[in-house]
Design a protein around this motif. Sequence first.
Motif, short mmCIF file in Angstrom:
data_model
loop_
_atom_site.label_atom_id
_atom_site.label_comp_id
_atom_site.label_asym_id
_atom_site.label_seq_id
_atom_site.Cartn_x
_atom_site.Cartn_y
_atom_site.Cartn_z
N ALA A 43 27.13 13.44 15.45
CA ALA A 43 28.06 14.55 15.62
C ALA A 43 27.32 15.88 15.72
CB ALA A 43 29.05 14.58 14.46
N ASP A 44 27.90 16.78 16.50
CA ASP A 44 27.36 18.14 16.62
C ASP A 44 28.11 19.11 15.72
OD1 ASP A 44 25.39 17.67 18.68
OD2 ASP A 44 27.09 17.35 20.02
N GLY A 45 29.28 18.69 15.25
CA GLY A 45 30.10 19.55 14.40
C GLY A 45 31.41 18.87 14.07
N PHE A 46 32.39 19.66 13.68
CA PHE A 46 33.68 19.09 13.33
C PHE A 46 34.82 20.02 13.75
CE2 PHE A 46 32.59 21.72 9.70
CZ PHE A 46 33.78 22.32 9.34
N VAL A 47 36.00 19.44 13.85
CA VAL A 47 37.24 20.15 14.14
C VAL A 47 38.13 19.98 12.91
CG1 VAL A 47 39.31 20.21 15.58
CG2 VAL A 47 37.08 19.85 16.63
N LEU A 48 38.68 21.06 12.42
CA LEU A 48 39.60 21.01 11.28
C LEU A 48 41.01 20.82 11.81
CD1 LEU A 48 40.05 21.43 8.22
CD2 LEU A 48 40.32 23.85 8.72
N VAL A 49 41.67 19.74 11.36
CA VAL A 49 43.04 19.45 11.77
C VAL A 49 43.95 19.72 10.58
CG1 VAL A 49 44.62 17.73 12.69
CG2 VAL A 49 42.22 17.67 13.36
N ASP A 50 44.85 20.68 10.72
CA ASP A 50 45.76 21.05 9.64
C ASP A 50 46.67 19.89 9.25
OD1 ASP A 50 44.81 23.67 9.42
OD2 ASP A 50 46.17 24.37 11.00
N ALA A 51 47.13 19.91 8.02
CA ALA A 51 47.98 18.84 7.48
C ALA A 51 49.29 18.70 8.23
CB ALA A 51 48.24 19.09 6.00
N ASP A 52 49.76 19.75 8.87
CA ASP A 52 51.05 19.67 9.59
C ASP A 52 50.89 19.27 11.06
OD1 ASP A 52 49.86 22.01 10.43
OD2 ASP A 52 51.67 23.22 10.29
N SER A 53 49.69 18.82 11.45
CA SER A 53 49.41 18.47 12.84
C SER A 53 49.14 16.98 13.01
CB SER A 53 48.20 19.27 13.34
OG SER A 53 47.84 18.88 14.64
N GLU A 54 49.49 16.44 14.16
CA GLU A 54 49.17 15.05 14.50
C GLU A 54 47.89 14.94 15.31
OE1 GLU A 54 52.59 13.55 16.56
OE2 GLU A 54 53.63 13.09 14.70
N GLY A 55 47.23 16.07 15.54
CA GLY A 55 45.99 16.08 16.31
C GLY A 55 46.11 16.97 17.52
N ALA A 56 45.42 16.59 18.60
CA ALA A 56 45.42 17.40 19.81
C ALA A 56 45.23 16.50 21.02
CB ALA A 56 44.31 18.45 19.76
N ALA A 57 45.78 16.91 22.14
CA ALA A 57 45.71 16.13 23.38
C ALA A 57 44.41 16.42 24.12
CB ALA A 57 46.90 16.47 24.28
N ALA A 58 44.01 15.50 24.97
CA ALA A 58 42.86 15.72 25.84
C ALA A 58 43.10 16.97 26.68
CB ALA A 58 42.65 14.51 26.74
N GLY A 59 42.06 17.79 26.83
CA GLY A 59 42.17 19.02 27.60
C GLY A 59 42.60 20.22 26.79
N GLU A 60 43.02 19.99 25.56
CA GLU A 60 43.47 21.08 24.71
C GLU A 60 42.26 21.81 24.09
OE1 GLU A 60 46.42 21.49 20.87
OE2 GLU A 60 46.76 19.88 22.31
N PRO A 61 42.32 23.14 24.03
CA PRO A 61 41.22 23.86 23.39
C PRO A 61 41.27 23.68 21.87
CG PRO A 61 42.90 25.40 24.15
CD PRO A 61 43.32 24.03 24.61
N VAL A 62 40.10 23.52 21.25
CA VAL A 62 39.99 23.38 19.80
C VAL A 62 38.86 24.26 19.30
CG1 VAL A 62 40.95 21.04 19.63
CG2 VAL A 62 38.52 21.34 20.05
N ARG A 63 38.91 24.59 18.03
CA ARG A 63 37.83 25.38 17.42
C ARG A 63 36.84 24.41 16.78
NH1 ARG A 63 38.51 30.70 14.00
NH2 ARG A 63 36.32 31.23 13.93
N VAL A 64 35.61 24.45 17.23
CA VAL A 64 34.56 23.56 16.74
C VAL A 64 33.66 24.32 15.78
CG1 VAL A 64 32.59 22.12 17.37
CG2 VAL A 64 34.60 22.21 18.86
N HIS A 65 33.42 23.73 14.63
CA HIS A 65 32.50 24.28 13.63
C HIS A 65 31.19 23.48 13.78
CE1 HIS A 65 35.79 26.45 11.64
NE2 HIS A 65 36.50 25.40 11.97
N LEU A 66 30.18 24.12 14.37
CA LEU A 66 28.92 23.44 14.62
C LEU A 66 28.10 23.28 13.35
CD1 LEU A 66 27.87 25.20 17.93
CD2 LEU A 66 28.82 22.89 17.67
N PHE A 67 27.43 22.13 13.23
CA PHE A 67 26.54 21.90 12.09
C PHE A 67 25.30 22.76 12.21
CE2 PHE A 67 28.47 17.44 11.97
CZ PHE A 67 29.36 17.79 10.97
N ASP A 68 24.79 22.95 13.41
CA ASP A 68 23.60 23.75 13.64
C ASP A 68 23.83 24.66 14.84
OD1 ASP A 68 21.05 24.78 13.58
OD2 ASP A 68 20.10 23.00 14.42
N PRO A 69 24.44 25.84 14.61
CA PRO A 69 24.76 26.71 15.74
C PRO A 69 23.56 27.22 16.39
CG PRO A 69 25.43 27.73 13.67
CD PRO A 69 24.82 26.41 13.36
#
Length: 69
Positions: A43-69
């Motif tokens: 992995a290069d990082g992670f995406v935080l998925v809030d408790a009220d979400s079922e995730g995200a669809a392909a093509g959707e923008p997400v905020r990535v937290h990189l392990f080594d920016p």
Amino acid sequence: MLARKLTSKVGRTDFVRVRRVGAGEVEPVATSGASNLSSTVVADGFVLVDADSEGAAAGEPVRVHLFDP
């Protein structure tokens, strides 16, 4: 942007490991559980998925937290 669908269970906050797959695209790293550390190696990082979400669809923008920016 997500290269493929990211799923999560409603009611639980998830830290989903992702890896870069193209220019500005990431995809979730397949895991069999949160304690599976081998997925962290690729992995290069992670995406935080809030408790009220079922995730995200392909093509959707997400905020990535990189392990080594």
